[in-house]
Design a protein around this motif. Structure first.
Motif, mmCIF file in Angstrom:
data_model
loop_
_atom_site.group_PDB
_atom_site.id
_atom_site.type_symbol
_atom_site.label_atom_id
_atom_site.label_comp_id
_atom_site.label_asym_id
_atom_site.label_seq_id
_atom_site.Cartn_x
_atom_site.Cartn_y
_atom_site.Cartn_z
ATOM 1 N N ASP A 65 1.020 -1.237 -0.013
ATOM 2 C CA ASP A 65 -0.121 -0.090 0.034
ATOM 3 C C ASP A 65 0.899 1.231 0.004
ATOM 4 O O ASP A 65 0.753 2.307 -0.722
ATOM 5 N N TRP A 66 1.908 1.299 0.835
ATOM 6 C CA TRP A 66 2.748 2.328 0.773
ATOM 7 C C TRP A 66 3.595 2.622 -0.540
ATOM 8 O O TRP A 66 3.518 3.842 -0.865
ATOM 9 N N ASN A 67 4.049 1.520 -0.935
ATOM 10 C CA ASN A 67 4.691 1.735 -2.275
ATOM 11 C C ASN A 67 3.918 2.202 -3.440
ATOM 12 O O ASN A 67 4.256 3.098 -4.139
ATOM 13 N N SER A 68 2.754 1.754 -3.405
ATOM 14 C CA SER A 68 1.636 2.115 -4.480
ATOM 15 C C SER A 68 1.148 3.521 -4.244
ATOM 16 O O SER A 68 1.053 4.258 -5.406
ATOM 17 N N SER A 96 -0.324 18.483 -0.727
ATOM 18 C CA SER A 96 -1.253 19.071 -0.130
ATOM 19 C C SER A 96 -1.322 18.420 1.296
ATOM 20 O O SER A 96 -0.656 17.285 1.414
ATOM 21 N N ALA A 97 -2.122 19.103 2.115
ATOM 22 C CA ALA A 97 -2.304 18.360 3.515
ATOM 23 C C ALA A 97 -2.973 17.011 3.280
ATOM 24 O O ALA A 97 -2.617 16.334 3.932
ATOM 25 N N GLY A 98 -3.915 17.062 2.590
ATOM 26 C CA GLY A 98 -4.677 15.908 2.149
ATOM 27 C C GLY A 98 -3.695 14.621 1.574
ATOM 28 O O GLY A 98 -3.751 13.556 1.946
ATOM 29 N N ASP A 99 -2.738 15.130 0.647
ATOM 30 C CA ASP A 99 -1.935 14.219 0.005
ATOM 31 C C ASP A 99 -0.845 13.591 1.516
ATOM 32 O O ASP A 99 -0.747 12.406 1.547
ATOM 33 N N ILE A 100 -0.584 14.534 2.337
ATOM 34 C CA ILE A 100 0.565 14.070 3.142
ATOM 35 C C ILE A 100 -0.341 13.203 4.175
ATOM 36 O O ILE A 100 0.334 12.138 4.840
ATOM 37 N N ALA A 101 -1.672 13.323 4.615
ATOM 38 C CA ALA A 101 -2.439 12.708 5.357
ATOM 39 C C ALA A 101 -2.533 11.426 4.691
ATOM 40 O O ALA A 101 -2.329 10.153 5.480
ATOM 41 N N ALA A 102 -2.686 11.092 3.452
ATOM 42 C CA ALA A 102 -2.987 10.118 2.659
ATOM 43 C C ALA A 102 -1.519 9.111 2.964
ATOM 44 O O ALA A 102 -1.839 7.858 3.061
ATOM 45 N N HIS A 103 -0.738 9.721 2.762
ATOM 46 C CA HIS A 103 0.737 9.075 2.779
ATOM 47 C C HIS A 103 0.927 8.523 4.157
ATOM 48 O O HIS A 103 1.498 7.359 4.472
ATOM 49 N N TYR A 104 0.718 9.209 5.124
ATOM 50 C CA TYR A 104 0.885 8.814 6.438
ATOM 51 C C TYR A 104 -0.025 7.745 6.778
ATOM 52 O O TYR A 104 0.458 6.670 7.224
ATOM 53 N N ALA A 105 -1.205 7.547 6.381
ATOM 54 C CA ALA A 105 -2.320 6.714 6.686
ATOM 55 C C ALA A 105 -1.680 5.280 5.983
ATOM 56 O O ALA A 105 -1.989 4.221 6.239
ATOM 57 N N VAL A 136 7.907 27.526 4.947
ATOM 58 C CA VAL A 136 7.991 25.833 5.011
ATOM 59 C C VAL A 136 7.087 25.544 6.071
ATOM 60 O O VAL A 136 7.126 26.098 7.229
ATOM 61 N N SER A 137 6.402 24.468 5.689
ATOM 62 C CA SER A 137 5.502 23.952 6.846
ATOM 63 C C SER A 137 6.028 22.728 7.123
ATOM 64 O O SER A 137 6.733 21.980 6.368
ATOM 65 N N VAL A 138 5.753 22.184 8.373
ATOM 66 C CA VAL A 138 6.359 20.718 8.838
ATOM 67 C C VAL A 138 5.104 20.016 9.302
ATOM 68 O O VAL A 138 4.228 20.479 10.201
ATOM 69 N N PHE A 139 4.955 18.639 8.981
ATOM 70 C CA PHE A 139 3.761 17.686 9.265
ATOM 71 C C PHE A 139 4.502 16.862 9.885
ATOM 72 O O PHE A 139 5.459 16.009 9.620
ATOM 73 N N VAL A 140 3.929 16.149 11.103
ATOM 74 C CA VAL A 140 4.269 15.062 11.775
ATOM 75 C C VAL A 140 3.202 13.997 11.696
ATOM 76 O O VAL A 140 2.026 14.289 12.317
ATOM 77 N N ASP A 141 3.181 12.825 11.211
ATOM 78 C CA ASP A 141 2.329 11.706 11.322
ATOM 79 C C ASP A 141 1.087 12.338 10.783
ATOM 80 O O ASP A 141 -0.097 12.096 11.333
ATOM 81 N N GLY A 142 1.086 13.178 9.666
ATOM 82 C CA GLY A 142 -0.127 13.470 8.987
ATOM 83 C C GLY A 142 -0.760 14.860 9.394
ATOM 84 O O GLY A 142 -1.562 15.184 8.600
ATOM 85 N N VAL A 143 -0.197 15.637 10.375
ATOM 86 C CA VAL A 143 -0.745 16.675 10.939
ATOM 87 C C VAL A 143 0.390 17.885 10.837
ATOM 88 O O VAL A 143 1.528 17.633 11.208
ATOM 89 N N GLU A 144 -0.267 18.898 10.145
ATOM 90 C CA GLU A 144 0.755 20.122 10.084
ATOM 91 C C GLU A 144 0.939 20.462 11.631
ATOM 92 O O GLU A 144 0.155 20.733 12.500
#
Length: 253
Positions: free
Chosen positions: A21-24, A219-228, A166-174
């Protein structure tokens, strides 16, 4: 023995499914660079479109456990030389990593610059001076310390750079931001910079599981999806393993 064989098979099946899932997910978002540190030998394969393979040097140990397969462990003297030019415009770096702020230096880089270049930037796992906070540096110009703690356990961290900062997100959250804008240096991994003689500035003591670079702002949504999609132990598998373990113990008795 057959119980332990079954348990091992279930663990491998579960981890392999989540990892796919992560790789895809990462593949679908077309990264510019993607280092997963699962190759052997002297070359760090770049799975991204740039195909800019790096070269391991110094104290880098491969094969330590990560959340997504294997990881590379850095002892403060090792690095991966990529040799890329600064990335201008919008950019994103996402990484699964951890750092040792107890045994590491007062400042540790995740990735950074050719120290002889006119423009020298570094993403920091440990911002100067022993702040135990993430940040970034433009050497000789500015040090930016965010309010985001340095992760001591594997965490998904994303830095997103735009003209607004620059924004920093940790585990899907800004979790932090700065209004200082900067290009991204991508010359060396596992340090803030490398000098002409090969010595490091702000070498990393810690481990990098995955490091992915995009030539755009996710986007924030992209990053949250990657963390998931980051692998984690399945509760179903853990319950199943516990049950199998109890059965094995009862059978032995």
């Amino acid at each position: 023995m057959k119980y332990f064989t079954l348990i091992a098979a279930l663990v491998l099946l579960a981890s392999g499914t989540v990892r796919a899932d992560w790789n895809s997910v990462i593949t679908a978002d077309s990264p510019l660079h993607w280092f997963n540190f699962e190759d052997a030998g002297a070359t760090a394969d770049d799975l991204g479109s740039a195909d800019a393979d790096g070269t391991y040097a110094g104290g880098v140990t491969l094969g330590s456990a990560g959340l997504v397969g294997g990881a590379a462990s850095f002892d403060g003297t090792g690095h991966v030389l990529v040799g890329g030019a600064d990335l201008t415009g919008d950019w994103t770096v996402e990484t699964i990593f951890k750092a040792d702020t107890v045994n590491g230096g007062a400042s540790m880089g995740i990735m950074g610059a050719d120290f002889t270049a006119a423009s020298r930037m570094a993403l920091k796992a440990e911002q100067w001076n022993s702040t135990e906070r993430l940040g970034f540096t433009v050497f000789g110009v500015v040090d930016v310390t965010t309010e985001v703690p340095t992760p001591s356990d594997y965490s998904h961290v994303a830095f997103v750079g735009t003209s607004a900062g620059v924004s920093v997100f940790v585990d899907g959250v800004e979790s932090g931001s700065s209004d200082v804008a900067t290009a991204l240096s991508r010359y060396v991994l596992g340090a803030g910079a490398i000098r002409a003689d090969g010595s490091l500035v702000d070498g990393l003591t810690g481990s990098i599981d995955e490091l992915v670079i995009y030539d755009r702002a996710l986007s924030a949504g992209d990053i949250a999806a990657h963390y998931a999609a980051v692998p984690e132990p399945s509760s179903v598998v853990l319950i199943g393993l516990g049950t199998l373990g109890l059965l094995a113990i009862r059978r032995r008795r």
